[in-house]
Structures are given as C-alpha cells and as structure tokens.
Design an enzyme around this catalytic site. Structure first.
Site, PDB file in Angstrom:
ATOM      1  CE  LYS B  95      -6.140  12.266   5.771  1.00  0.00           C
ATOM      2  NZ  LYS B  95      -4.935  11.178   5.750  1.00  0.00           N
ATOM      3  N   GLY B 183       3.535  11.587   3.365  1.00  0.00           N
ATOM      4  CA  GLY B 183       4.647  11.495   2.529  1.00  0.00           C
ATOM      5  C   GLY B 183       5.606  11.593   3.227  1.00  0.00           C
ATOM      6  CB  THR B 205       3.011   4.671   5.104  1.00  0.00           C
ATOM      7  OG1 THR B 205       1.562   4.796   4.193  1.00  0.00           O
ATOM      8  CG2 THR B 205       4.233   3.913   4.154  1.00  0.00           C
TER       9      THR B 205
END
Lengths: 66, 260
Positions: B95, B183, B205
C-alpha cells in the site's frame, strides 16, 4: 568503533558482526530487516557482515498500521 | 468475487492494524471482521522492547499482508520503505502512501504517481493511497497500479465519505478495483461506499478505537456486505418529486366521488 543504530550512536567492538549485534540487543533475527548504509542485508549474510566506523544501521520491523 | 493482483478475496472489508489496545483484541477483531487483507506499517525496532512482534499475532494463511509506506514524505522514501517491506514480508504487496504534510496526511499526487510507476517496474503489487481525483486514478492505473485507494476523508478523522461525487466518477471509469480508504468512521459510511459500487473499503481507526472493537468489526462486516448486496441488486434512482409507492387508482376518494 562507533556506528549509528536507528539514529543513535552505538559503540561496538571491531570484530562485531550483524548477527552478534542482533544477539546482543536481544532482537530475534527472523522478525526484523537490517539496512546498512541504505542497503538491505540478507539474513544469510548476518554472520559474515561486519561494520565500518560511522556505519548507519537501521533495524526495522512491522508494527500495527493502516 | 474481488480479485486484486491475481488474488481472490471473499471479504470486501480490509482492515488496518494500528491503534489496537492489545494484540489479543486486534486478533479477535480481525477474526470478527472476516477480513482477508490486513495492513501493517514499518518502523524502527524499539530497542527497549526488542521482542515486540506483530507478525506473531497475525495469521498469514488467512490474510494477505499489505505493508504500507506510511511516514514516507516523497517517492524516494516510499521506494526505500517498499524494498524494506518486501524484505520483511517476503511478498510484493504494497500500500503506497506518500504524505508530506503531517497535519493533513493528504497524499502527494505527483510523488505517488512517480513511486507507483517505479515500484510496478520493480515487480510490486501496488495499491496507491490517493486523493479522490478521477484523472489521477486513470494515470495510476495506466502505470500499472493493481487497485486505486481514494480517500473518503483524511486519515483517522472518522468524517466519512466527503468525496462521494469524485469517488463515483472514479468507480465509473476504473478498470482496476477501487478501494475506498481513510476517513470511514461508521458502518454506514462503509455501506455508502459499497452502495456506490466501490470494490472494497479499508477501515482502521473506526474499529480499533471503538468501545468494543470486536463488535464494531462485526458491524462493519455486516455493513460492507449489505452495501455490496444493495449495489449488485441495483438501487432505484433518486427523484426530487414524490413518487407514490401505493397505487393511485381505486382510492376511497375516486370511488366515493363526493369526496373529491
């Protein structure tokens, strides 16, 4: 002689090899990558790779991340 | 079925491994999510804790290991990290992240394109993290990116899909899988991305810092599946005017004319 390990000065004896240093640090050699002066050292060369004064050594491993 | 870099994935939820309170919780969350792709980062060994090793907590038979180049500020640093990652993982999955500004962690498009081109040439399976720029997505696939990873909103913000309009264009144009990354803060955000036709989402997250990360991992798995099923089923089009869902004939008002 003195080398730089992960950005900090480290004093080692002249005959120290990468394998000896990993052993001294207590770092299992299977879980890390060794970079010496920006060149990756293959694990089968750890026992035969020694240092020059002022070498820059990086010891890298995987951590949690996105 | 989703195929990236010749590998087939049953789950369309990719998981980041950062910020978990312990490797036990991380392991359980990975299990609950059903993911088959996990990301990891590369950092200097903590010489105070030399035994600390995330690899022992991850089952590489179940999950593709996707090292990231987080921390890289330009193509040169990303390429250096990529080679370290390949040496450490023994695989070519990558990535690609190039984020020069620590405040926004927004990806540098020029350096990302440059690094993708060079790493593809060096045999890496490159999944570049990118801003939701449709033209950049085309450029990245042209130089051999295995997938593109446009952001929903900046990393770790939990703001959801603020870039829906551009992501929709990227999805419509892409010849490679589109993985919405960054996000995504709630299962509904993941479901939205999947309803739009994204091939997968990457979540970190929102799961790792949840009150109960294992339950949240399960919730995301369900949302991704629901969103994907809805996309495949074919969603109805939007209208600004009301469209009755009940028949307009035979109502009481028609039959009993005096009511009209």
């Amino acid at each position: 002689m003195q080398i730089h390990l992960n950005g900090s000065p480290k004093t080692i004896t002249d005959s120290t090899t990468v394998a000896m240093l990993l052993h001294e640090l207590g770092v299992p050699s299977t879980s890390v990558v060794v970079e010496l002066n920006k060149t990756i050292i293959q694990p089968d060369c750890y026992a035969t790779t020694s240092f020059q004064d002022n070498d820059q050594m990086e010891l890298i491993r995987f951590v949690g991340g996105g | 079925m989703l195929t990236i870099g010749g590998h087939t994935f049953n789950s369309r939820l990719f998981l980041g491994t950062g910020k978990f309170s312990s490797s036990t919780v991380m392991k359980q969350a990975i299990e609950a999510s059903g993911t088959e792709m996990v990301t990891v980062a590369l950092r200097r060994v903590d010489l105070e804790n030399p035994q600390d090793d995330i690899m022992s907590a991850l089952d590489r038979d179940k999950c593709v290991f996707l090292p990231n180049t987080s921390g890289a500020r330009n193509a040169e640093e990303a390429i250096r990290l990529a080679h370290l990652a390949r040496a450490a993982s023994g695989s070519s999955w990558l990535k690609l992240e190039v984020t020069p500004d620590p405040r926004t962690l927004l990806p540098d498009p020029v350096e990302t394109l440059k690094a993708t081109e060079e790493l593809v040439r060096a045999g890496f399976i490159v999944l570049p993290y990118m801003n939701a720029d449709p033209i950049l997505a085309l450029r990245l696939q042209d130089v051999g990116a295995a997938a593109v990873m446009p952001l929903g909103s900046p990393i770790g913000t939990n703001q959801g899909i603020l870039t829906a309009f551009q992501i929709e264009i990227i999805i419509n144009q892409a010849r490679v899988p589109v993985v919405v990354d960054a996000g995504i803060g709630a299962p509904s955000h993941a479901a939205l991305a999947m309803e739009m036709g994204a091939d997968a989402v990457l979540v970190n997250t929102a799961i790792s810092v949840a009150g109960d990360p294992v339950a949240m991992a399960r919730a995301f798995a369900q949302a991704v599946e629901a969103g994907r099923t809805a996309f495949v089923a074919g969603m109805g089009s939007r209208s600004k005017q009301a469209q009755a869902s009940s028949p307009l004939t035979g109502t009481l008002a028609t039959d009993l004319g005096f009511l009209a």
